[in-house]
Design an enzyme around this catalytic site. Structure first.
Site, mmCIF file in Angstrom:
data_model
loop_
_atom_site.group_PDB
_atom_site.id
_atom_site.type_symbol
_atom_site.label_atom_id
_atom_site.label_comp_id
_atom_site.label_asym_id
_atom_site.label_seq_id
_atom_site.Cartn_x
_atom_site.Cartn_y
_atom_site.Cartn_z
ATOM 1 N N LYS A 128 0.827 -1.213 0.000
ATOM 2 C CA LYS A 128 0.000 0.000 0.000
ATOM 3 C C LYS A 128 0.862 1.264 0.000
ATOM 4 O O LYS A 128 0.679 2.149 -0.829
ATOM 5 C CB LYS A 128 -0.931 0.000 1.220
ATOM 6 N N GLU B 261 11.523 8.108 -5.685
ATOM 7 C CA GLU B 261 11.719 9.028 -6.802
ATOM 8 C C GLU B 261 11.482 8.409 -8.172
ATOM 9 O O GLU B 261 11.202 9.118 -9.134
ATOM 10 C CB GLU B 261 13.120 9.646 -6.713
#
Ligand code: MOS
Length: 770
Positions: free
Chosen positions: A665, A737
């Protein structure tokens, strides 16, 4: 000795990987998770920054007399009365790093618009703001230098970006282009962008004698502690930085910026706790930005799609007062198997504040150029863009020749393409329509280095059975609290509710900056190691204890589950951690572990509490032998209105390889956030710098457009979820990122497919499509 009646242990399913809810979620929705500016303090005073309104020149007069007389004002600090501050920083990123070397309030010189030139401290925020409005500043103004054209005579060539070479050649580029049957040569540009986290930067500084505590919104408590101490000229041990919750950072809270130090200066001068909040508008000049980039990119290839040469030259801005580099070409060095390559980076100093790391610095704008260019080449060659990428797949690191620690990029292309339905694409531009709308399908690769740094963690078991594990790491909303708790739960056989993971205090065991997507990869092995060592110490305690039901049994015969130690094949024979500790009069068992260091750097604790695990940086270790990189592939559908130029992103599929997923999640949320950031980059985000005044004319969220929920469609995230066997026992690389990388190119490529218009200038706003 209590054994009781208990059922035999079931094979416990690991909690690591499970998409459990954030352990701090409840606190957050209740407002009980306190962010830096929310920490209550008695007798607090409020500081407001005054910033320059010119981009270059000199303060000839700063009249504070009216402000000083205003109600509630405690002090007005300017260069005329500020204490001396030091500018020290560590480019190796071990100790800490200032966002900008220029020390504020030390002279009358102005180098950029928005430079700190004063601080007003008052009883209330409103009084401080009002008084700040009364400060009269006269300047001797000069014309700022703003231009960064690629042929700028002022350009210079920086050597390195945190250890990576920036001017790189391999093979013979001229020969590579001479051999090419097809050549693409284009210029791509990306604008200045700002991070805009939900929580703007803020610091509360509290002095207690010589001891300074700063509650700070930071991605790096240890670095901030060291930099604040240096700036003030006090010992590091006198400074404590606390940052329990951070409302997003994206890089603008990675290095230490001067507002934090100015809060400490103000608090010392008024002898009270001081709160300093950077306003949303001030965030545009006080905590860095992403540079504008101009990227000249050339590909040479044979007719069958094999790259013969890449040339990638980036020109970007940096500041007059310091240097930061947006290293766009670093990915081009390693992404495709091309024998001949030239990568160059040029910097031009301009009168703005210093740029800084912003989500995937280098990769985000660099991949826009690289992956747009590859799409152009695919069209030129008539080869499917996925196929062209597979033809040029780098089976090993193309520059160093090192094997990848693990790489599932081809699987990402395949999984993503299948889920998206890529095989149904007609490559012809403008070939797909839905009533008024032009439909386009595009794709691009994603990538980010698999970084990690030395990190440590402490694990404590208390006599009441509670477990606390701590590390000076950070949770920027990313899920660190949750994943670390999951790791400890699996090692100790406890439910997550019985474990408390603590972070965000500089006095805790050392952890690196929460930047470079390295927190999970760095800290998880230390947390796992500390928990494992704690577990084996508890087991040994039981074995050595004549009064324990496990006295004298073999270590391998013992399991731990549900807060108990017991015999594998006779679960009723055992006891709880609490019983064991209490009988032995041990209030606590404590152990600390260090990961990712070289053996020579190990710190064996005098009290034998510190163990070194997961040795990583030694000469022959995996860290030296492999190239660590994460990979992914984005597939996107856009709908473009041909007369309005409006672009809607209607479908997005990403397949991502970041090693093991610790929590499906929170990891998925990281990728969703990265992609959303990428959609902003592709279609909306741009900070306009006025060429005359040198001022950012976009400096609030009304003008700086970021995607809202309605701009973000269904995003499908697929994880490869295979542990990286060489990065650590946890097998996890970072996930923060990579999500943004390649998104702008995938969208631009889809827009080309929809419209036949190749836009090489971000953001792709409607005007560029008309
Ligand atoms: Mo990230 S830009 O390294 O915080």
């Amino acid at each position: 000795m209590s054994t009781g009646i208990i059922s035999p242990p079931k094979q416990r399913e690991p909690i690591v990987g499970k998409p459990i809810d954030r352990v701090d979620g409840r606190l957050k929705v209740m407002g009980a998770a306190r962010y830096a500016a929310e920490i209550p303090q008695d007798n607090i005073a409020h500081a407001v920054l005054i910033q320059s309104t010119i981009a270059k020149g000199r303060i000839i007069d700063i009249d504070t007399s009216e402000a000083e007389k205003a109600p509630g004002v405690l002090i007005v600090i300017t260069h005329l009365n500020a204490p001396k501050l030091n500018s020290t920083t560590d480019e190796s990123m071990v100790k800490g790093k200032l966002g900008e070397k220029l020390v504020p309030l030390q002279s009358d010189e102005v180098f950029y618009d928005g430079q700190h030139i004063g601080v007003v401290v008052a009883e209330t925020l409103e009084q401080a703001k009002y008084a700040a409005s009364l400060v009269r500043v006269s300047y001797e103004e000069e014309k700022p230098s703003i231009e960064i054209e690629s042929e700028s005579p002022k350009a210079y060539q920086p050597k390195q970006f945190f250890g990576s070479e920036l001017q790189v050649q391999r093979g013979d580029v001229a020969k590579g282009f001479a051999e090419a049957e097809v050549k693409i040569e284009q210029t791509y540009t990306t604008p200045i962008e700002h991070h805009n986290p939900m929580e703007s930067s803020a610091s509360i500084a509290v002095w207690n004698g010589e001891q300074l505590t700063v509650y700070d919104a930071t991605q790096w408590v240890i670095g901030t502690r060291n930099i604040v101490a240096d700036a003030l000229g006090i010992p590091e041990e006198n400074v404590c930085i606390i940052s329990h919750y951070v409302g997003g950072g994206f890089g603008c809270k990675g290095f230490t910026w001067w507002h934090t130090i100015l809060a400490a200066v103000a608090a010392r001068l008024v002898g009270r706790p001081v709160k300093l909040m950077v306003t949303r508008q001030q965030m545009f000049t006080s905590c860095g930005h992403r540079s504008r980039t101009i990227q000249q990119l050339a590909f040479g290839a044979t007719r069958d799609g094999k790259l013969t040469a890449i040339k990638h030259v980036t020109t970007m801005q940096t500041a007059e007062v310091d240097e930061f580099i947006e290293p766009c070409g670093l990915t081009s060095i390693k992404f495709y198997a091309v024998p001949n390559l030239e990568v160059a980076h040029n910097l031009v100093r301009v009168n703005t504040g210093t740029p800084t790391a912003m989500r995937a610095p280098g990769e985000a704008p660099g991949m826009f150029a690289l992956e747009s260019g590859l799409d152009e080449l695919a069209y030129e060659l008539g080869i499917d863009p996925v196929e062209l990428r597979i033809i040029n797949h780098a089976d090993v690191h193309p520059h160093t020749g090192k094997p990848w620690s693990s790489k599932y990029l081809k699987e990402c292309y395949q999984l993503g393409a299948e889920r998206f339905g890529w095989s149904h694409r007609n490559p012809k531009p403008r070939s797909m329509r839905d009533s008024d709308y032009l439909i386009g399908w595009g794709m691009a690769s994603a990538t980010y280095p698999g970084l990690r740094s030395p990190a440590s963690a402490k694990a404590q078991l208390f006599a009441d059975g509670r477990v606390i594990v701590s590390s000076a790491t950070h949770d920027l909303g990313t899920g660190t609290y949750t994943i670390m708790t999951q790791i400890v739960a699996d090692v100790l056989g406890l439910g997550v509710e019985r474990i408390e993971f603590k972070l965000g205090e500089s006095s805790m065991p050392v952890a690196p900056v929460a930047g470079g997507s390295q927190s999970a990869a760095s800290v998880a092995p230390a947390v796992q190691g500390a928990a494992q060592e704690l577990r084996s110490r508890v087991i040994r305690l039981a074995i050595d204890d004549e009064l324990s039901p496990l006295y004298g049994v073999a270590q391998e015969a013992i399991s731990t589950e549900n807060g108990r130690v017991f015999l594998n094949n006779e679960p009723s024979r055992g006891e709880t951690y609490a019983e064991l500790l209490q009988r032995n009069n041990l209030p606590i068992v404590e152990v600390e572990a260090i990961a990712n260091t070289a053996a020579s750097e190990s710190q064996q604790g005098t009290d034998n509490k510190v163990v070194r695990i997961c040795v990583g940086k030694d000469e022959n270790s995996d860290m030296q032998q492999y190239a660590f990189q994460s990979f992914g592939a984005h597939f996107v559908e856009v709908r473009v209105h041909p007369r309005l130029g409006q672009v809607r992103v209607t479908r997005f599929v990403s397949a991502i390889d970041v090693g093991r997923i610790l929590n499906h999640k929170t990891a998925r949320s990281q990728i969703l956030g990265g992609i959303t950031f990428g959609l902003g980059m592709a279609l909306m985000e741009e900070t306009v710098l006025d060429q005359q005044s040198g001022r950012f004319v976009v400096r609030n969220l009304a003008d700086y457009h970021v995607p809202v929920q309605a701009d973000v469609s269904d995003i499908d995230v697929l994880f490869i979820d295979k542990p990286d066997p060489h990065i650590s026992k946890m097998g996890v690389r970072g996930v923060g990122e990579i999500g943004i990388t390649g998104v702008a190119a995938a969208v631009a490529n889809a827009i080309y497919h929809a419209t036949g218009k190749r836009i090489r200038e971000l953001p792709i706003t409607p005007d560029k499509l008309l």
